[in-house]
Structures are given as structure tokens and as C-alpha cells.
Design a protein around this motif. Structure first.
Motif, mmCIF file in Angstrom:
data_model
loop_
_atom_site.group_PDB
_atom_site.id
_atom_site.type_symbol
_atom_site.label_atom_id
_atom_site.label_comp_id
_atom_site.label_asym_id
_atom_site.label_seq_id
_atom_site.Cartn_x
_atom_site.Cartn_y
_atom_site.Cartn_z
ATOM 1 N N VAL A 1 0.830 -1.207 0.000
ATOM 2 C CA VAL A 1 0.000 0.000 0.000
ATOM 3 C C VAL A 1 0.866 1.259 0.000
ATOM 4 O O VAL A 1 0.512 2.276 -0.597
ATOM 5 C CB VAL A 1 -0.994 -0.007 1.179
ATOM 6 C CG1 VAL A 1 -0.290 0.203 2.515
ATOM 7 C CG2 VAL A 1 -2.091 1.030 0.964
ATOM 8 N N ARG A 2 2.020 1.178 0.640
ATOM 9 C CA ARG A 2 2.926 2.339 0.657
ATOM 10 C C ARG A 2 3.510 2.577 -0.724
ATOM 11 O O ARG A 2 3.498 3.702 -1.234
ATOM 12 C CB ARG A 2 4.052 2.120 1.674
ATOM 13 C CG ARG A 2 5.180 3.127 1.518
ATOM 14 C CD ARG A 2 6.335 2.894 2.463
ATOM 15 N NE ARG A 2 5.963 3.265 3.833
ATOM 16 C CZ ARG A 2 6.830 3.243 4.841
ATOM 17 N NH1 ARG A 2 8.079 2.840 4.646
ATOM 18 N NH2 ARG A 2 6.448 3.596 6.053
ATOM 19 N N TYR A 3 4.029 1.522 -1.345
ATOM 20 C CA TYR A 3 4.784 1.711 -2.592
ATOM 21 C C TYR A 3 3.886 1.822 -3.823
ATOM 22 O O TYR A 3 4.347 2.254 -4.876
ATOM 23 C CB TYR A 3 5.815 0.602 -2.739
ATOM 24 C CG TYR A 3 6.910 0.705 -1.696
ATOM 25 C CD1 TYR A 3 7.670 1.862 -1.565
ATOM 26 C CD2 TYR A 3 7.156 -0.339 -0.806
ATOM 27 C CE1 TYR A 3 8.657 1.971 -0.590
ATOM 28 C CE2 TYR A 3 8.136 -0.243 0.167
ATOM 29 C CZ TYR A 3 8.881 0.921 0.269
ATOM 30 O OH TYR A 3 9.849 1.032 1.238
ATOM 31 N N THR A 4 2.631 1.449 -3.690
ATOM 32 C CA THR A 4 1.682 1.728 -4.781
ATOM 33 C C THR A 4 1.006 3.080 -4.580
ATOM 34 O O THR A 4 0.308 3.564 -5.485
ATOM 35 C CB THR A 4 0.581 0.653 -4.858
ATOM 36 O OG1 THR A 4 -0.142 0.645 -3.623
ATOM 37 C CG2 THR A 4 1.148 -0.723 -5.154
ATOM 38 N N GLY A 5 1.178 3.637 -3.406
ATOM 39 C CA GLY A 5 0.462 4.866 -3.080
ATOM 40 C C GLY A 5 -1.039 4.639 -2.945
ATOM 41 O O GLY A 5 -1.821 5.595 -3.012
ATOM 42 N N PHE B 1 10.626 -5.123 15.443
ATOM 43 C CA PHE B 1 9.870 -5.602 14.287
ATOM 44 C C PHE B 1 8.486 -4.957 14.241
ATOM 45 O O PHE B 1 8.003 -4.585 13.167
ATOM 46 C CB PHE B 1 9.743 -7.129 14.327
ATOM 47 C CG PHE B 1 11.044 -7.845 14.082
ATOM 48 C CD1 PHE B 1 11.451 -8.149 12.795
ATOM 49 C CD2 PHE B 1 11.867 -8.211 15.135
ATOM 50 C CE1 PHE B 1 12.642 -8.810 12.557
ATOM 51 C CE2 PHE B 1 13.065 -8.869 14.912
ATOM 52 C CZ PHE B 1 13.463 -9.163 13.616
ATOM 53 N N TRP B 2 7.848 -4.836 15.398
ATOM 54 C CA TRP B 2 6.498 -4.285 15.402
ATOM 55 C C TRP B 2 6.489 -2.805 15.014
ATOM 56 O O TRP B 2 5.618 -2.356 14.270
ATOM 57 C CB TRP B 2 5.850 -4.485 16.767
ATOM 58 C CG TRP B 2 4.463 -3.908 16.857
ATOM 59 C CD1 TRP B 2 4.038 -2.890 17.646
ATOM 60 C CD2 TRP B 2 3.318 -4.313 16.096
ATOM 61 N NE1 TRP B 2 2.714 -2.632 17.441
ATOM 62 C CE2 TRP B 2 2.236 -3.494 16.494
ATOM 63 C CE3 TRP B 2 3.099 -5.296 15.116
ATOM 64 C CZ2 TRP B 2 0.965 -3.620 15.945
ATOM 65 C CZ3 TRP B 2 1.821 -5.413 14.573
ATOM 66 C CH2 TRP B 2 0.773 -4.592 14.990
ATOM 67 N N ASP C 1 4.342 1.018 11.104
ATOM 68 C CA ASP C 1 4.430 2.160 10.188
ATOM 69 C C ASP C 1 3.902 1.791 8.802
ATOM 70 O O ASP C 1 3.362 2.637 8.088
ATOM 71 C CB ASP C 1 5.883 2.630 10.109
ATOM 72 C CG ASP C 1 6.012 3.955 9.380
ATOM 73 O OD1 ASP C 1 5.230 4.872 9.675
ATOM 74 O OD2 ASP C 1 6.898 4.064 8.509
ATOM 75 N N LEU C 2 4.058 0.521 8.421
ATOM 76 C CA LEU C 2 3.618 0.067 7.092
ATOM 77 C C LEU C 2 2.121 -0.202 7.033
ATOM 78 O O LEU C 2 1.502 -0.030 5.979
ATOM 79 C CB LEU C 2 4.369 -1.210 6.705
ATOM 80 C CG LEU C 2 5.893 -1.092 6.565
ATOM 81 C CD1 LEU C 2 6.486 -2.459 6.274
ATOM 82 C CD2 LEU C 2 6.268 -0.103 5.467
ATOM 83 N N ILE C 3 1.530 -0.645 8.128
ATOM 84 C CA ILE C 3 0.126 -1.069 8.075
ATOM 85 C C ILE C 3 -0.850 0.033 8.485
ATOM 86 O O ILE C 3 -2.054 -0.106 8.270
ATOM 87 C CB ILE C 3 -0.118 -2.335 8.931
ATOM 88 C CG1 ILE C 3 0.143 -2.062 10.412
ATOM 89 C CG2 ILE C 3 0.744 -3.485 8.415
ATOM 90 C CD1 ILE C 3 -0.228 -3.239 11.320
ATOM 91 N N GLY D 1 -0.671 -0.347 20.055
ATOM 92 C CA GLY D 1 -0.592 0.937 19.372
ATOM 93 C C GLY D 1 -1.253 1.012 18.012
ATOM 94 O O GLY D 1 -1.211 2.063 17.367
ATOM 95 N N LEU D 2 -1.881 -0.065 17.551
ATOM 96 C CA LEU D 2 -2.550 -0.015 16.253
ATOM 97 C C LEU D 2 -3.926 0.613 16.413
ATOM 98 O O LEU D 2 -4.794 0.073 17.102
ATOM 99 C CB LEU D 2 -2.687 -1.414 15.644
ATOM 100 C CG LEU D 2 -3.485 -1.479 14.332
ATOM 101 C CD1 LEU D 2 -2.799 -0.651 13.244
ATOM 102 C CD2 LEU D 2 -3.675 -2.921 13.877
ATOM 103 N N GLU D 3 -4.126 1.748 15.787
ATOM 104 C CA GLU D 3 -5.426 2.407 15.783
ATOM 105 C C GLU D 3 -6.015 2.254 14.383
ATOM 106 O O GLU D 3 -5.615 2.940 13.451
ATOM 107 C CB GLU D 3 -5.281 3.873 16.170
ATOM 108 C CG GLU D 3 -4.774 4.073 17.595
ATOM 109 C CD GLU D 3 -4.627 5.533 17.966
ATOM 110 O OE1 GLU D 3 -4.957 6.391 17.120
ATOM 111 O OE2 GLU D 3 -4.177 5.809 19.098
#
Length: 413
Positions: free
Chosen positions: A135-139, A161-162, A167-169, A186-188
Motif C-alpha cells: 500500500v505504501r509503494y503503490t500509493g 519488528f512491530w 508504520d507500514l500497516i 498501538g494499532l489504531e
């Protein structure tokens, strides 16, 4: 483009005798507003492990109810899958290093796969950490809605690792976990869905088999079916604790001298560590010819696993960390009580003392295995309860329903 996975057609109507007319009609009704919606599932491999097994059934059933569903896999060399295996272990809490070089390798392959991403979809479902950076690299292009599906337990991760994965998800529109307890700190999430995995009761691994075929397959690997057989089916992975299973078997063998143990696994393309741990398992097994360590390179496929699960007197899944443990579901569906580790999604399936036993040590594992061997009628009763528990909660039709409900929420239809 990413590599497309071909799947054979499946018909929802074929499941009617198992789940009933009402369940089938509910699914068709849920799917009606989604007719024609383009859905893409992306993961790391088309072979080995529960994710691939689920998608081989889930994708064609989505098509059968009217969705335009597709499945694609990312590509990567051994260095990439070595890193993603370390990430997998780190997310489950293992104390392993996460270096800048590992980060660069992971990002480079995700960037390359993002460049190969083609098409326009209503929903893109990305499975597990390996392709999480898409999702990051496809924008976010190519998908109206992006969903990250996590099949592992991230509740107590290695922080290095988390933090990297978090940051990616974060940019995903929705996140799916097997259990609420698995959600990392910390995942919101804009939309958090809890969807346990499932099995296909009509697949080669789970469909009914006659006794003659079971005997022919299992005895063909040298197993003596006149003697007790203990079984664990799993990847060769430290979290599955095959060494602990071997130790428990040796305690059982003190009282049942004829006992045998089969450790049956598969070597997946995204798990280079598997060969190392298989070798370690073989060394721990030693020269005991009542131990059978088998995998797909011995010709063990879905049908063979089915036969072993049906032939076993005791099925074990002594995991110390676990995502869900579909092999537990498979064994319960075949009417076998399971001696399982108190880890991950296993307690959702193994109701202690009713559908099997939950254990936390080698000694407990051996004691419960001995109990089942000594009380075959009780084992049969527990197995029947286990099958009904799976029928109500962990079949692919329930899994499809959960996805349809989520898709309708995300697409507001």
C-alpha cells in the motif's frame, strides 16, 4: 504484473448438505449487493500453510456468489524470505536482531512487487507481513479500499519488528485479525474486523475417506495400524515444538511400548527455515524406527494428511505460539480430540476437557495422550463434540459470510 494463481471452480450449493439451506441462502443474500465487485487477495505463496489453503476455496466461492475475485502472489528471492521469516518470528516475540540490511531487503522487494501491481479493484486484501508495504509503494493506487489481514499473533512482539511493521500497516483502510487479543500494541485501525480462519470440509484434506484408502495410504509409509499412532501435522518450525512432541512421545512409549509417532509437514516456498528445523527434528528423533518424519517431498499431500489424521489415535498440536492452528480444526472435523498447546487460536477450538486437552508442558502432553489411549470411548465422545464445534464455527461458509459482511461495510452497500 504479480503472479496470478489459478483456482478450480467451486459451488456454494455443494455445501448445502453440511451447513443447511438457510446458511446457503443467507450467503447469497449477503452477496447480492456486491455482485461484480472486483476483489484481489495478495499473499506470499500459493503452496504451503493455511493462508494458501483458505484462498484455494475462498476465492472460487466468492466468484460463485457473484464477486469478481482474484488471487495473486508476490515474488522474492531467498534473501527476502529469510528476512520475512525473521519478521514473522520477531512479531511473535522471538529475540532476533532486525538490521538495516534486513530492512533494505524487505523494502526493495516490496517496491519491486508494487511496480508489478496492475489493475483496478474495489478491495485489495493483503495477507500477512510479507507484502505489507504494497500500500505504501503503490500509493494506494489500484484499490479503492485496502485491507491488511494478519494471520499471526502480534500481541507481544519484539518491539523492533512491530515498530517497523506498524508504520507500514497504518495506511490501510481496515485490518483483520484472528482474535482481538492478537492485535499488536498501538494499532489504531479505522475499521478492525475479527475473523477466525476456517477449513473447507469438501477439500481433499477434509473430505470423507473409506477405511481401505486410509489403511493403504498410511501403511504405505511404514506405519503399523495395529499399534497406537500419535500424530502432529505442522510446518517444521520452533513455534510448533516438534522436539517437545518427540519428548512427549518418548514418555508415552514407556507405557505403550508399541506407540508410533508421525510428524507430518510441508515445505513452503516462503519458509526457508523449514529445512533447517526439519533436520533438527530428525536429529532429535535419532534411530527410533517408530518415528516417521514426513513432508511433501516424500509425496505427502492433502489426501495423505487426511488419511493420517483419520488413522491417528491421538492428534497433537503442541504449539508454543500459534496464529490459529487449522490443523487442529482439520483433526476435530474428523472426530479426533486434540492435545493442543495453550497458545493462539487453539483454545478457541480445543475446549479443555470437552473437545480435547490444553497443555503447557511435555509432561502434560504425554499425560493427556495417555488418557486418550486408555479411554477410547471417551476420546470418541470428545471427538464428536469437536466435529460439531467446527461445524458451527470454523467452516469456510462462515468465513465467506464474515468477508461479505466486511466488504458490504467497507463499500457501504
Amino acid at each position: 504484473m504479480l503472479q496470478s494463481v489459478a483456482v478450480a471452480p467451486k459451488k456454494l450449493a455443494d455445501y448445502r448438505p453440511i451447513v443447511g439451506e438457510e446458511a446457503v441462502e443467507e450467503l447469497r443474500s449477503l452477496a447480492a449487493p456486491l455482485r461484480g465487485a472486483r476483489i484481489l487477495h495478495v499473499n506470499a505463496t500459493a503452496f504451503g500453510g493455511g493462508v494458501a489453503e483458505i484462498l484455494y476455496t475462498l476465492v472460487p466461492l466468492m466468484r460463485d456468489v457473484g464477486l469478481d475475485a482474484h488471487w495473486q502472489v508476490i515474488s522474492g528471492e531467498e534473501e527476502f524470505f529469510n528476512v520475512t521469516k525473521a519478521i514473522h518470528n520477531g512479531l511473535q516475540g522471538m529475540d532476533v536482531p532486525f538490521t538495516e540490511e534486513m530492512r533494505r531487503i524487505y523494502e526493495r522487494y516490496n517496491r519491486l512487487n508494487a511496480e508489478r501491481f496492475e489493475g483496478d479493484y474495489d478491495i485489495v486484501v493483503v495477507h500477512d507481513p510479507q507484502p505489507a508495504a504494497l500500500v505504501r509503494y503503490t500509493g494506494g493506487k489500484g484499490g479503492k479500499v485496502w485491507v491488511w489481514r494478519c494471520h499471526i499473533d502480534t500481541s507481544t512482539p519484539n518491539p523492533a519488528f512491530w515498530e517497523f511493521l506498524l508504520d507500514l500497516i497504518r495506511p490501510y483502510d481496515a485490518h483483520i485479525f484472528t482474535m482481538r487479543e492478537f492485535v499488536g500494541p498501538g494499532l489504531e485501525s479505522k475499521h478492525l474486523a475479527i475473523i477466525p480462519p476456517s477449513i473447507d470440509p469438501l477439500s481433499d484434506k477434509n473430505a470423507p475417506m473409506d477405511d481401505g484408502e486410509i489403511e493403504a495410504i498410511v501403511s504405505g509409509f511404514g506405519v503399523d495400524l495395529s499399534r497406537p499412532l500419535l500424530l502432529q501435522v505442522s510446518r517444521f518450525d520452533p513455534w510448533k515444538d516438534p522436539l517437545g512432541v518427540l519428548d512427549a512421545y518418548r514418555l508415552v512409549k514407556r507405557e505403550f511400548s508399541g506407540a508410533q509417532l508421525a510428524l507430518v509437514g510441508s515445505m513452503a516456498s516462503d519458509d526457508p527455515e523449514g529445512w533447517f528445523y526439519c533436520d533438527r527434528t530428525l536429529r532429535h528423533a535419532g534411530e527410533d524406527f517408530d518415528i516417521f518424519v514426513l513432508h511433501n517431498f516424500h509425496g505427502v499431500g492433502a489426501r495423505e494428511v487426511n488419511a493420517f489424521q483419520r488413522a491417528a489415535d491421538v492428534v497433537i498440536q503442541k504449539s508454543t505460539r500459534e496464529g490459529f492452528g487449522l490443523v487442529v480444526t482439520e483433526a476435530l472435523w474428523k472426530g479426533k480430540p486434540v492435545v493442543g498447546g495453550r497458545a493462539g487460536g487453539i483454545p478457541l477450538q480445543v475446549i479443555d476437557g470437552e473437545t480435547g486437552f490444553l497443555v503447557e508442558s511435555v509432561e502434560e502432553c504425554a499425560q493427556k495422550a495417555l488418557y486418550l489411549l486408555r479411554h477410547p470411548e471417551k476420546a470418541k465422545e470428545m471427538g464428536q463434540k469437536g466435529k460439531e464445534h467446527v461445524r458451527r464455527n470454523f467452516l469456510i461458509t462462515r468465513h465467506l459470510r464474515d468477508y461479505l459482511e466486511l466488504f458490504r461495510t467497507l463499500l457501504r452497500c
